[in-house]
Design a protein around this motif. Structure first.
Motif, PDB file in Angstrom:
ATOM      1  N   ASP A  71      -5.173   3.366   6.550  1.00  0.00           N
ATOM      2  CA  ASP A  71      -5.569   2.171   6.129  1.00  0.00           C
ATOM      3  C   ASP A  71      -6.093   1.255   7.194  1.00  0.00           C
ATOM      4  O   ASP A  71      -5.739   1.295   8.433  1.00  0.00           O
ATOM      5  CB  ASP A  71      -4.308   1.358   5.552  1.00  0.00           C
ATOM      6  CG  ASP A  71      -3.663   2.035   4.594  1.00  0.00           C
ATOM      7  OD1 ASP A  71      -4.442   2.423   3.625  1.00  0.00           O
ATOM      8  OD2 ASP A  71      -2.500   1.779   3.961  1.00  0.00           O
ATOM      9  N   GLU A  72      -7.322   0.627   6.886  1.00  0.00           N
ATOM     10  CA  GLU A  72      -8.101  -0.294   7.968  1.00  0.00           C
ATOM     11  C   GLU A  72      -8.013  -1.643   7.108  1.00  0.00           C
ATOM     12  O   GLU A  72      -8.465  -1.585   5.922  1.00  0.00           O
ATOM     13  CB  GLU A  72      -9.447   0.253   8.109  1.00  0.00           C
ATOM     14  CG  GLU A  72      -9.438   1.569   8.923  1.00  0.00           C
ATOM     15  CD  GLU A  72     -10.770   2.195   8.701  1.00  0.00           C
ATOM     16  OE1 GLU A  72     -11.810   1.660   9.398  1.00  0.00           O
ATOM     17  OE2 GLU A  72     -11.169   3.150   7.974  1.00  0.00           O
ATOM     18  N   ILE A  73      -7.826  -2.656   8.045  1.00  0.00           N
ATOM     19  CA  ILE A  73      -7.653  -4.032   7.347  1.00  0.00           C
ATOM     20  C   ILE A  73      -8.648  -4.834   7.960  1.00  0.00           C
ATOM     21  O   ILE A  73      -8.509  -5.139   9.153  1.00  0.00           O
ATOM     22  CB  ILE A  73      -6.479  -4.633   7.380  1.00  0.00           C
ATOM     23  CG1 ILE A  73      -5.349  -3.859   6.573  1.00  0.00           C
ATOM     24  CG2 ILE A  73      -6.516  -6.097   6.755  1.00  0.00           C
ATOM     25  CD1 ILE A  73      -3.796  -4.442   6.479  1.00  0.00           C
ATOM     26  N   LEU A 110      -9.161  -3.997   2.174  1.00  0.00           N
ATOM     27  CA  LEU A 110      -8.295  -2.821   2.749  1.00  0.00           C
ATOM     28  C   LEU A 110      -9.040  -1.627   2.491  1.00  0.00           C
ATOM     29  O   LEU A 110      -9.125  -1.193   1.251  1.00  0.00           O
ATOM     30  CB  LEU A 110      -7.047  -2.885   1.945  1.00  0.00           C
ATOM     31  CG  LEU A 110      -5.924  -1.644   1.946  1.00  0.00           C
ATOM     32  CD1 LEU A 110      -5.520  -1.703   3.541  1.00  0.00           C
ATOM     33  CD2 LEU A 110      -4.820  -1.861   1.280  1.00  0.00           C
ATOM     34  N   THR A 161      -9.114   2.141   2.575  1.00  0.00           N
ATOM     35  CA  THR A 161      -7.971   3.428   2.856  1.00  0.00           C
ATOM     36  C   THR A 161      -8.743   4.727   2.287  1.00  0.00           C
ATOM     37  O   THR A 161      -9.384   5.136   1.409  1.00  0.00           O
ATOM     38  CB  THR A 161      -6.926   3.309   1.649  1.00  0.00           C
ATOM     39  OG1 THR A 161      -6.169   1.989   1.809  1.00  0.00           O
ATOM     40  CG2 THR A 161      -5.956   4.579   1.427  1.00  0.00           C
ATOM     41  N   PRO A 184       0.838  -1.095  -0.094  1.00  0.00           N
ATOM     42  CA  PRO A 184       0.052   0.091  -0.084  1.00  0.00           C
ATOM     43  C   PRO A 184       0.960   1.236   0.116  1.00  0.00           C
ATOM     44  O   PRO A 184       0.434   2.189  -0.414  1.00  0.00           O
ATOM     45  CB  PRO A 184      -0.657  -0.193   1.388  1.00  0.00           C
ATOM     46  CG  PRO A 184      -1.118  -1.734   1.736  1.00  0.00           C
ATOM     47  CD  PRO A 184       0.475  -2.176   1.074  1.00  0.00           C
ATOM     48  N   GLN A 185       1.816   1.250   0.746  1.00  0.00           N
ATOM     49  CA  GLN A 185       2.735   2.412   0.785  1.00  0.00           C
ATOM     50  C   GLN A 185       3.318   2.908  -0.574  1.00  0.00           C
ATOM     51  O   GLN A 185       3.651   3.901  -0.900  1.00  0.00           O
ATOM     52  CB  GLN A 185       3.930   2.350   1.540  1.00  0.00           C
ATOM     53  CG  GLN A 185       4.905   1.130   1.312  1.00  0.00           C
ATOM     54  CD  GLN A 185       4.591  -0.114   1.581  1.00  0.00           C
ATOM     55  OE1 GLN A 185       3.669  -0.427   2.179  1.00  0.00           O
ATOM     56  NE2 GLN A 185       5.672  -1.063   1.592  1.00  0.00           N
ATOM     57  N   ASP A 244     -10.860  -3.015  -6.917  1.00  0.00           N
ATOM     58  CA  ASP A 244     -10.349  -1.773  -6.124  1.00  0.00           C
ATOM     59  C   ASP A 244     -11.325  -0.578  -6.579  1.00  0.00           C
ATOM     60  O   ASP A 244     -11.404  -0.180  -7.790  1.00  0.00           O
ATOM     61  CB  ASP A 244      -8.976  -1.555  -6.859  1.00  0.00           C
ATOM     62  CG  ASP A 244      -8.301  -0.323  -6.335  1.00  0.00           C
ATOM     63  OD1 ASP A 244      -8.843   0.602  -6.161  1.00  0.00           O
ATOM     64  OD2 ASP A 244      -7.209  -0.256  -5.968  1.00  0.00           O
ATOM     65  N   SER A 300     -11.738   1.111  -1.343  1.00  0.00           N
ATOM     66  CA  SER A 300     -12.087  -0.461  -0.872  1.00  0.00           C
ATOM     67  C   SER A 300     -11.408  -1.494  -2.034  1.00  0.00           C
ATOM     68  O   SER A 300     -11.859  -1.591  -2.927  1.00  0.00           O
ATOM     69  CB  SER A 300     -13.609  -0.619  -0.659  1.00  0.00           C
ATOM     70  OG  SER A 300     -13.875  -2.091  -0.325  1.00  0.00           O
ATOM     71  N   TYR A 334       3.708  -4.207   4.576  1.00  0.00           N
ATOM     72  CA  TYR A 334       3.673  -2.752   5.029  1.00  0.00           C
ATOM     73  C   TYR A 334       5.322  -2.420   5.413  1.00  0.00           C
ATOM     74  O   TYR A 334       5.966  -3.322   5.904  1.00  0.00           O
ATOM     75  CB  TYR A 334       3.040  -2.461   6.086  1.00  0.00           C
ATOM     76  CG  TYR A 334       1.558  -2.146   5.909  1.00  0.00           C
ATOM     77  CD1 TYR A 334       1.204  -0.924   5.373  1.00  0.00           C
ATOM     78  CD2 TYR A 334       0.720  -3.202   5.854  1.00  0.00           C
ATOM     79  CE1 TYR A 334      -0.127  -0.427   5.223  1.00  0.00           C
ATOM     80  CE2 TYR A 334      -0.795  -2.630   5.396  1.00  0.00           C
ATOM     81  CZ  TYR A 334      -1.102  -1.554   5.159  1.00  0.00           C
ATOM     82  OH  TYR A 334      -2.324  -1.330   4.714  1.00  0.00           O
ATOM     83  N   ALA A 341      -2.642   8.569   3.986  1.00  0.00           N
ATOM     84  CA  ALA A 341      -3.661   7.667   3.970  1.00  0.00           C
ATOM     85  C   ALA A 341      -3.980   6.949   5.387  1.00  0.00           C
ATOM     86  O   ALA A 341      -2.820   6.710   6.001  1.00  0.00           O
ATOM     87  CB  ALA A 341      -3.255   6.637   2.845  1.00  0.00           C
TER      88      ALA A 341
END
Length: 259
Positions: free
Chosen positions: A195-197, A221, A223, A85-86, A155, A237, A249, A193
């Motif tokens: 992020d929630e997983i 994920l 974001t 994600p980064q 996505d 999403s 990560y 950002a």
């Protein structure tokens, strides 16, 4: 010798399923390998073929094996795409979008379909974007395909319609320089950002869209991208099937303040 009832064989069936999982994990049956036939497993484990069929059903439900019509039962292949994600905030050539950059870094081929829609957002999206009730959003729905036509991930990005209406962000299909760059040109550069997983079983629409075999969990994920003023601009999403992805990560320790 009396026949065993279905309930009598249940513990034995779970034992055999566990043993086959262990043999698969140890590499005796490698990813993509064909399992012995029902007749062969019945002989090996000294149990009926009907009981072995129940064992295979358990392994299919857990996503360990898959059946192929007329060919047999095979160990699910495992070749995950490494998702970082980064990388969204790393500099890339202006004509390379995030998905293409990801594939190139992994040395793999792929494609994606992108549809654009206008809708009322789900409450979870509305809340993250801090929108008023009844305010519409624009959404870009992407489905990514890797190594052929297997759908690898979805996505879906949401932004307030008033922000992007009439802009290139609303163009169906790929935007060469990336939609994040379009947002930047609209005065909403994403610089942070959250992020929630969430790891869960897929919803029915996700099973169909991603052609998920039974027993395949997904990671969602979520974001939320913010601009320099800390305002939420975009919620994305990503649905990542558990048998196709590894999320990586990178973390850097903050520099200590000099005394």
């Amino acid at each position: 010798m009396p026949n065993r009832s279905r309930s009598d064989t249940t513990p034995r069936i779970h034992q055999i399923a566990s043993d086959l999982r262990t043999r698969i994990d140890s590499g005796e049956f490698s990813p993509g390998a064909k399992l012995p036939s029902t007749r062969e497993l019945s002989t090996e484990y000294d149990i009926s073929q009907q009981a072995i069929a129940r064992v295979i059903a358990l392994l299919k439900a857990d996503g360990v094996v898959e059946g192929r019509q007329g060919a047999g039962v095979f160990v699910r292949a495992w070749r995950p795409l490494v998702y970082r994600p980064q990388s969204e905030f790393r500099r890339k050539p202006p004509t390379v979008d995030i998905f293409t950059s990801l594939l190139e870094s992994e040395g793999r081929d792929g494609s994606q379909s992108i549809e654009v829609d206008i809708c009322l957002p789900a409450e979870s999206i509305r809340r993250r974007l801090q929108l008023a009730e009844g305010e519409r959003v624009a959404v870009r729905r992407r489905t990514s395909y890797v190594d052929g036509q297997e759908p690898f991930a979805t996505d879906d990005s949401y932004v307030a319609l008033k922000l992007v209406e009439g802009s290139e962000w609303m163009t169906p299909g790929s935007v060469d320089r990336g939609t994040n760059q379009v947002l930047a040109e609209l005065g909403c550069r994403l610089v942070q950002a959250l992020d929630e997983i969430y790891v869960r079983m897929p919803r029915p629409d996700e099973v169909g869209r991603l052609k998920l075999p039974a027993g395949t969990p997904v990671a969602e994920l979520l974001t939320t991208g913010h601009d320099r003023d800390g305002r939420p601009v975009q919620v994305t999403s990503c649905i990542l099937p558990g048998d196709r992805h590894v999320v990586v990560y990178e973390r850097t320790a903050p520099q200590e303040d000099s005394e």
